[in-house]
Write a protein that holds these residues in place. Structure first.
Motif, PDB file in Angstrom:
ATOM      1  N   TYR A 167       3.297  25.811  -0.267  1.00 37.67           N
ATOM      2  CA  TYR A 167       4.518  26.554   0.028  1.00 37.67           C
ATOM      3  C   TYR A 167       5.364  26.762  -1.230  1.00 37.67           C
ATOM      4  N   TYR A 168       6.081  27.911  -1.264  1.00 36.67           N
ATOM      5  CA  TYR A 168       6.952  28.248  -2.395  1.00 36.67           C
ATOM      6  C   TYR A 168       8.292  28.753  -1.882  1.00 36.67           C
ATOM      7  N   ASP A 169       9.350  28.458  -2.637  1.00 32.47           N
ATOM      8  CA  ASP A 169      10.683  28.936  -2.258  1.00 32.47           C
ATOM      9  C   ASP A 169      10.906  30.344  -2.801  1.00 32.47           C
ATOM     10  N   GLY A 170      12.115  30.863  -2.621  1.00 28.41           N
ATOM     11  CA  GLY A 170      12.437  32.225  -3.039  1.00 28.41           C
ATOM     12  C   GLY A 170      12.302  32.464  -4.529  1.00 28.41           C
ATOM     13  N   ALA A 171      12.431  31.418  -5.349  1.00 28.20           N
ATOM     14  CA  ALA A 171      12.296  31.540  -6.799  1.00 28.20           C
ATOM     15  C   ALA A 171      10.841  31.382  -7.250  1.00 28.20           C
ATOM     16  N   GLY A 172       9.940  31.121  -6.301  1.00 31.02           N
ATOM     17  CA  GLY A 172       8.538  30.933  -6.648  1.00 31.02           C
ATOM     18  C   GLY A 172       8.186  29.521  -7.062  1.00 31.02           C
ATOM     19  N   THR A 173       9.091  28.582  -6.819  1.00 34.66           N
ATOM     20  CA  THR A 173       8.860  27.187  -7.157  1.00 34.66           C
ATOM     21  C   THR A 173       8.132  26.494  -6.006  1.00 34.66           C
ATOM     22  N   LYS A 174       7.124  25.736  -6.341  1.00 34.30           N
ATOM     23  CA  LYS A 174       6.353  25.017  -5.329  1.00 34.30           C
ATOM     24  C   LYS A 174       7.239  23.999  -4.622  1.00 34.30           C
ATOM     25  N   ILE A 175       7.165  23.975  -3.288  1.00 32.65           N
ATOM     26  CA  ILE A 175       7.938  23.029  -2.477  1.00 32.65           C
ATOM     27  C   ILE A 175       7.089  21.777  -2.289  1.00 32.65           C
ATOM     28  N   THR A 176       7.580  20.663  -2.798  1.00 34.80           N
ATOM     29  CA  THR A 176       6.846  19.403  -2.667  1.00 34.80           C
ATOM     30  C   THR A 176       7.408  18.517  -1.560  1.00 34.80           C
ATOM     31  N   ASN A 177       8.648  18.760  -1.163  1.00 33.74           N
ATOM     32  CA  ASN A 177       9.283  18.006  -0.087  1.00 33.74           C
ATOM     33  C   ASN A 177       8.950  18.693   1.237  1.00 33.74           C
ATOM     34  N   THR A 178       8.096  18.081   2.037  1.00 32.01           N
ATOM     35  CA  THR A 178       7.684  18.717   3.288  1.00 32.01           C
ATOM     36  C   THR A 178       8.848  18.948   4.239  1.00 32.01           C
ATOM     37  N   ASN A 179       9.915  18.181   4.114  1.00 34.31           N
ATOM     38  CA  ASN A 179      11.085  18.396   4.973  1.00 34.31           C
ATOM     39  C   ASN A 179      11.810  19.705   4.652  1.00 34.31           C
ATOM     40  N   ALA A 180      11.599  20.255   3.461  1.00 34.98           N
ATOM     41  CA  ALA A 180      12.272  21.488   3.056  1.00 34.98           C
ATOM     42  C   ALA A 180      11.451  22.744   3.346  1.00 34.98           C
ATOM     43  N   ILE A 181      10.224  22.583   3.797  1.00 38.00           N
ATOM     44  CA  ILE A 181       9.352  23.744   4.007  1.00 38.00           C
ATOM     45  C   ILE A 181       9.945  24.712   5.021  1.00 38.00           C
ATOM     46  N   ALA A 182      10.351  24.214   6.177  1.00 40.02           N
ATOM     47  CA  ALA A 182      10.834  25.094   7.244  1.00 40.02           C
ATOM     48  C   ALA A 182      12.028  25.926   6.819  1.00 40.02           C
ATOM     49  N   SER A 183      12.928  25.360   6.037  1.00 37.70           N
ATOM     50  CA  SER A 183      14.140  26.092   5.656  1.00 37.70           C
ATOM     51  C   SER A 183      13.985  26.888   4.365  1.00 37.70           C
TER      52      SER A 183
END
Length: 183
Positions: free
Chosen positions: A138-154
């Protein structure tokens, strides 16, 4: 009254060339068959599921967390649950996509207004879990990989889907980056 030595050598030589040509034809046909089998397997186990995953994920409305029909669906490297309106009928469908430890890539789908989850197996030779390669990154709006699974949904705005399979002791995989349209 018989064959001369030179005639016998010529006949044996001709038989050798005929057998060599037959063996070569067999080897070419056998290699072609193995190649066709490998291409068919990778299409069935990698390419088609990858397209289906992309088709669903590109239009997802929200990533689900918690439980869905008494099943824990917190997003992670091998599972994502989300809602779409895949058939554009104003009825939201829920989906759970998962690479399982028993080598399957399964999608459970329900149109929440009609019936419960129904499993569809997209691959029976999935090796993501076995190889330790995430199905979903998963990646956020800036294209940074999301490593915290709790932040994936948001925070997730895109995902890279990687499907891994194995055929005759060789690993095959393909990936696709998907940007969520509705988030």
């Amino acid at each position: 009254d018989g064959f001369s030595l030179s005639e016998l050598i010529v006949v044996v030589g001709l038989l050798g060339m005929i057998l060599a040509a037959a063996w070569l034809s067999y080897a070419v046909a056998s290699n072609g068959s193995r190649s066709a089998d490998r291409e068919s397997m990778t299409a069935r186990e990698v390419a088609v599921p990858l397209l289906e995953c992309e088709r669903l994920l590109i239009q997802q409305h929200n990533i689900l967390t918690g439980t869905l029909e008494s099943r824990v669906v917190n997003p992670g490297p091998y599972l994502i649950a989300f809602n779409t309106d895949r058939d554009h009928d104003s009825h939201i469908e829920s989906h759970i996509m998962e690479a399982t430890a028993d080598g399957r890539l399964v999608v459970w789908t329900s149109e929440t207004t009609e019936h419960g989850l129904e499993a569809v197996v997209w691959s029976t030779e999935n090796h993501n879990v076995e190889a330790g390669i995430p199905l979903l990154t998963y990646y956020d709006g800036a294209g940074t990989k999301i490593t915290n699974t709790n932040a994936i949904a948001s925070d997730a705005r895109s995902v890279t889907i990687t499907i891994v399979t194995e055929y005759q002791d060789h690993q095959y995989s393909d990936s696709r980056a998907v940007t969520f349209r509705n988030r």
